[in-house]
Structure formats: C-alpha cells, structure tokens
Design a protein around this motif. Structure first.
Motif, short mmCIF file in Angstrom:
data_model
loop_
_atom_site.label_atom_id
_atom_site.label_comp_id
_atom_site.label_asym_id
_atom_site.label_seq_id
_atom_site.Cartn_x
_atom_site.Cartn_y
_atom_site.Cartn_z
N THR A 2 0.83 -1.20 0.00
CA THR A 2 0.00 0.00 0.00
C THR A 2 0.86 1.25 0.00
O THR A 2 1.81 1.38 0.77
CB THR A 2 -0.91 0.02 1.25
N ASP A 88 -9.82 9.52 2.88
CA ASP A 88 -8.71 8.66 3.27
C ASP A 88 -8.34 8.79 4.75
O ASP A 88 -7.87 7.82 5.35
CB ASP A 88 -7.47 8.99 2.44
N ARG A 133 -11.25 4.91 2.61
CA ARG A 133 -10.70 4.03 1.60
C ARG A 133 -9.53 3.20 2.14
O ARG A 133 -8.90 3.56 3.13
CB ARG A 133 -10.24 4.85 0.39
N GLU A 134 -9.25 2.12 1.46
CA GLU A 134 -8.12 1.26 1.81
C GLU A 134 -6.84 2.09 1.88
O GLU A 134 -6.60 2.96 1.04
CB GLU A 134 -7.96 0.15 0.76
N GLY A 135 -6.03 1.80 2.88
CA GLY A 135 -4.81 2.57 3.11
C GLY A 135 -5.03 3.81 3.95
O GLY A 135 -4.10 4.60 4.15
N LEU A 174 -11.86 -3.44 11.93
CA LEU A 174 -11.49 -3.16 10.54
C LEU A 174 -10.41 -4.11 10.03
O LEU A 174 -9.75 -3.82 9.03
CB LEU A 174 -11.05 -1.70 10.41
N ARG A 177 -8.88 -4.53 6.27
CA ARG A 177 -9.24 -3.36 5.45
C ARG A 177 -8.04 -2.45 5.18
O ARG A 177 -8.15 -1.51 4.40
CB ARG A 177 -10.33 -2.56 6.16
N ASP A 178 -6.90 -2.68 5.82
CA ASP A 178 -5.72 -1.80 5.70
C ASP A 178 -6.07 -0.36 6.08
O ASP A 178 -5.68 0.60 5.42
CB ASP A 178 -5.13 -1.85 4.29
N ILE A 179 -6.82 -0.22 7.17
CA ILE A 179 -7.15 1.09 7.74
C ILE A 179 -6.71 1.08 9.20
O ILE A 179 -7.08 0.18 9.95
CB ILE A 179 -8.66 1.38 7.65
N THR A 180 -5.90 2.04 9.58
CA THR A 180 -5.45 2.13 10.96
C THR A 180 -6.38 3.04 11.76
O THR A 180 -6.96 3.99 11.23
CB THR A 180 -4.01 2.66 11.06
N ARG A 233 2.16 3.64 9.45
CA ARG A 233 1.20 2.58 9.14
C ARG A 233 1.27 1.39 10.09
O ARG A 233 0.33 0.61 10.18
CB ARG A 233 1.42 2.07 7.71
N ASN A 236 -1.19 0.91 15.18
CA ASN A 236 -2.62 0.65 15.00
C ASN A 236 -3.22 0.20 16.33
O ASN A 236 -2.63 -0.56 17.07
CB ASN A 236 -2.83 -0.44 13.94
#
Length: 247
Positions: A2, A88, A133-135, A174, A177-180, A233, A236
């Motif tokens: 990502t 984002d 959104r992802e990331g 989540l 989902r690659d969301i922190t 990233r 988390n």
C-alpha cells in the motif's frame, strides 16, 4: 504494498476551525492532502482556515456539522466525496471540556459534554468505518487526563476514556481493510479550550508537569497526527500520549 504517501489524499478534520483541529488541518493541507474542515458554529474561523490553506496552494472546504448528529455527519462525508472524490483520513478533534468535581457536576452539562465527546466520536467513527478508503487512517483525539487524573476532570476524562475504547475496538473491527485507527492523547496544550478560566499560577503549574517544562502547542500535536495519518502505518489500535513526558 500500500502506498503511504499523503499526496492526493483527502482528510476530514472535525473541530478544524480552532485549536488543535485547525493546526492539524493546516499541517495535512501543507503535506498535500485536500482537507474538509468540519465546524460546529464558528463559520468565520472555519472560513479563515480554508482561506489560509487555499492561499498557500492547498485545497479545502468548510462544512458545518454537529458531530453527534448522524445526518449532519453523513452529509459531511457526502460533501468530502462529492468535492474531492473520497475520504482517506478522518481526524476527530471536536470536543467539549467542562470541569467540576464529581460532587458538584451539573448533570445537564455532563450529558452535553458526553454527547459531543462520546456520541460524536462514535458517529464520526461509524461513518469512517463505512467510507474511508483502503490505506486510510482514523485518528481520534483523547486526553492525557485519562492518566493524569487531575481533580475536577473526572467527567471529561471519562469521556476521553470512551474515545480510547472506541479507537481500539474499531481498529480490531477493521481487520483486513488496511485502515489504521489510533487515538492521540495530548497533555496540557495552549489552546482556548485549555486556557479558558485558568489563572497564571494554574497555567504555570500545568506547564511544569512535564520534563520539558512548557505547555504543548497545537503544532506539537499536529505533528503526531500527521505521522499517524501518513507514514505511521505500523501503529494501530494505540493511544499515543503526546504530552512532553507527563507521568
């Protein structure tokens, strides 16, 4: 892998017209993010922040929204998507601080503060969970008072304890989902929210609580939020205590 750059990302910052929220909005805009500034009532300050960002070559939009009103928050996210194409980063900096002892606290004031600080955080995070959104990254603003535990701060600290709980559990919800999702817990910061009603002796006492022997600045906190919103990233589900070293 990502992409972690903040270029062309879109951020919503609640409480973005003043104090910590304003500095976060300015910082993210300077790093290339389009910023949607949510404000409760101070349109003049929100418009001034947008004007500063656009004058410096950035992109920004001000939207009035009560964070505890799910329809207003839905419209806030809609506006971000319509104007800039998506969301984002969400920084939930909106909050109230009302102080008194547990024995003397007015329960109507308690409900009003917790409506913004707890329900507002939940409502904003609910839309973030559905639409970031992802990331992406979600950053909620807590308070070091959850540890410092100064008398008269019980109601406020309780509301910020809820912010930390929401942040940790949402991070786990989540999964994949690659969301922190993280919380930032400032110590005493030289904003109107903190300074209002305090005499010089009280302010000096708070300033000496940390080894750096000064109050934090909104810019200090914005730097931490910026890291979590961009390159941080691998952090988390955490609460980051940005307080200069207060125990």
């Amino acid at each position: 892998m990502t992409e972690t750059t903040t270029a062309r990302r879109v951020a919503i910052v609640t409480g973005g017209s003043r104090g910590i929220g304003r500095e976060v909005a300015l910082r993210l805009a300077a790093e290339g993010q389009a910023v949607v500034i949510a404000y409760a009532g101070n349109q003049a300050d929100a418009d001034a922040t947008v004007a500063q960002i656009t004058a410096e070559g950035g992109s920004a939009l001000a939207v009035r929204a009560d964070v505890a009103d799910e329809k207003a928050v839905l419209a806030l996210f809609d506006a971000a998507e319509q104007e800039f194409g998506g969301v984002d980063v969400v920084v939930n900096s909106a909050g109230l601080m009302i102080l008194n002892t547990v024995a003397d606290f007015d329960l109507d004031a308690l409900d009003r503060m917790h409506r913004t600080n707890i329900r507002g955080t939940f409502v904003v995070n609910q839309q973030a969970a559905r639409r970031v959104r992802e990331g992406g990254a979600v950053i909620n603003v807590s308070s070091s008072q959850t540890r410092i535990a100064t008398p008269t701060y019980a109601a406020y600290a309780a509301s910020k304890g809820a912010v930390e709980a929401i942040s940790l559990i949402l991070a786990r919800e989540l999964r994949g989902r690659d969301i922190t999702v993280n919380a930032v817990a400032p110590g005493p910061v030289a904003t109107d929210l903190f300074l209002n009603g305090k005499d010089e002796a009280t302010i000096e006492r708070f300033a000496k609580m940390n080894p750096l022997e000064r109050l934090g600045s909104p810019e200090d906190v914005a730097a931490v939020v910026s890291f979590l919103a961009g390159p941080g990233r691998w952090i988390n589900g955490q609460t980051i205590f940005a307080n200069g070293g207060v125990a």
